[in-house]
Design an enzyme around this catalytic site. Structure first.
Site, PDB file in Angstrom:
ATOM      1  N   LEU A 114      18.516 -10.355  -7.448  1.00 47.49           N
ATOM      2  CA  LEU A 114      17.987  -9.458  -6.757  1.00 47.49           C
ATOM      3  C   LEU A 114      17.289 -10.037  -5.256  1.00 47.49           C
ATOM      4  CD1 LEU A 114      17.326  -6.499  -6.052  1.00 47.49           C
ATOM      5  CD2 LEU A 114      14.966  -6.829  -7.048  1.00 47.49           C
ATOM      6  N   HIS A 148      -4.437   0.836  -4.616  1.00 47.60           N
ATOM      7  CA  HIS A 148      -3.495  -0.100  -4.192  1.00 47.60           C
ATOM      8  C   HIS A 148      -2.897  -0.771  -5.526  1.00 47.60           C
ATOM      9  CE1 HIS A 148      -3.710   1.023  -0.197  1.00 47.60           C
ATOM     10  NE2 HIS A 148      -4.973   0.893  -0.036  1.00 47.60           N
ATOM     11  N   ASP A 161       4.325   5.177  -0.062  1.00 48.03           N
ATOM     12  CA  ASP A 161       3.143   5.991   0.474  1.00 48.03           C
ATOM     13  C   ASP A 161       2.557   6.607  -0.764  1.00 48.03           C
ATOM     14  OD1 ASP A 161       3.551   5.828   3.405  1.00 48.03           O
ATOM     15  OD2 ASP A 161       5.391   6.973   2.619  1.00 48.03           O
TER      16      ASP A 161
END
Length: 224
Positions: A113, A19, A2
């Site tokens: 990962l 963004h 956020d």
């Protein structure tokens, strides 16, 4: 993740640049997870509700997604990072769907990962879709409802085959789940951090991990 919009507005910048800065924070956080020895990372990048945002912002987000997939997939594969995408990917259209499938296939061998990105994702919708699959299987005689349990139901969720989250981090001071991994978060620990996502990085992640390490996880087995 956020705070991209607020980060941009606080600097007098267009929202798409927020963004873009958020995408840089993704890169830093992935690197920090590898350094910390974390095996699974799930990023809530685009919710099912985000489609209600202004069309220009949605176009910028989806364009950034395609750009990131094309530019970063080789690096992910080289670094041993396996990418999965959960959510209703069909809403992004064929071009983006193909980019996602290509990225998943190219990184399928990664073991360093496991990176999961939630796109056009909503926890309620995920549960409804799983319930619909159960109902259809029972209707067609492929499932005896008496045999349904949490494990078999979980196998019909987007996250089938993935472990439930140990820790959920919410940035930018927000303190709600916002339709994220509603089923899977049953016993997750939560850490709320008052930092906008574009400013996130190794220090913030380290703070969250240390806070998690101080928790005593009881899983409802005992009180006190």
């Amino acid at each position: 993740m956020d705070g991209n919009r607020r980060w941009a507005e606080a600097r007098g910048l267009p929202v798409p640049l927020g963004h873009k800065a958020g995408a840089e924070a993704v890169r830093r956080t992935i690197e920090a997870c590898i350094q910390e020895g974390i095996g699974w990372l799930t990023l809530f990048a685009f919710s099912s509700e985000n489609w209600l945002r202004p069309i220009e912002e949605v176009r910028a987000l989806t364009g950034l997604l395609r750009l990131y997939l094309r530019a970063e997939v080789a690096t992910l594969a080289r670094e041993g990072i396996r990418l999965r995408v959960i959510g209703d990917r069909a809403r992004f259209g064929l071009e983006t769907m193909h980019e996602i499938e290509r990225a998943e296939a190219q990184t399928a061998g990664g073991t360093r990962l496991n990176l999961t990105v939630a796109l056009s994702y909503g926890g309620r919708g995920e549960i409804v879709a799983a319930a619909r699959a159960v109902a259809e299987a029972a209707r067609d005689g492929r499932l005896d409802p008496a045999t349904l349990d949490e494990t078999s139901f979980g196998g019909r969720l987007f996250t089938a085959g993935m472990p439930d989250p140990d820790l959920i981090i919410r940035t930018s001071g927000e303190q709600r789940l916002s339709n994220f991994l509603l089923w899977q978060a049953a016993y997750a620990e939560f850490v709320f951090q008052d930092v906008l996502w574009p400013d996130y990085g190794a220090d913030c992640l380290g703070q969250a991990i240390r806070e998690f390490g101080r928790r005593e996880r009881r899983y409802g087995a005992r009180a006190g």
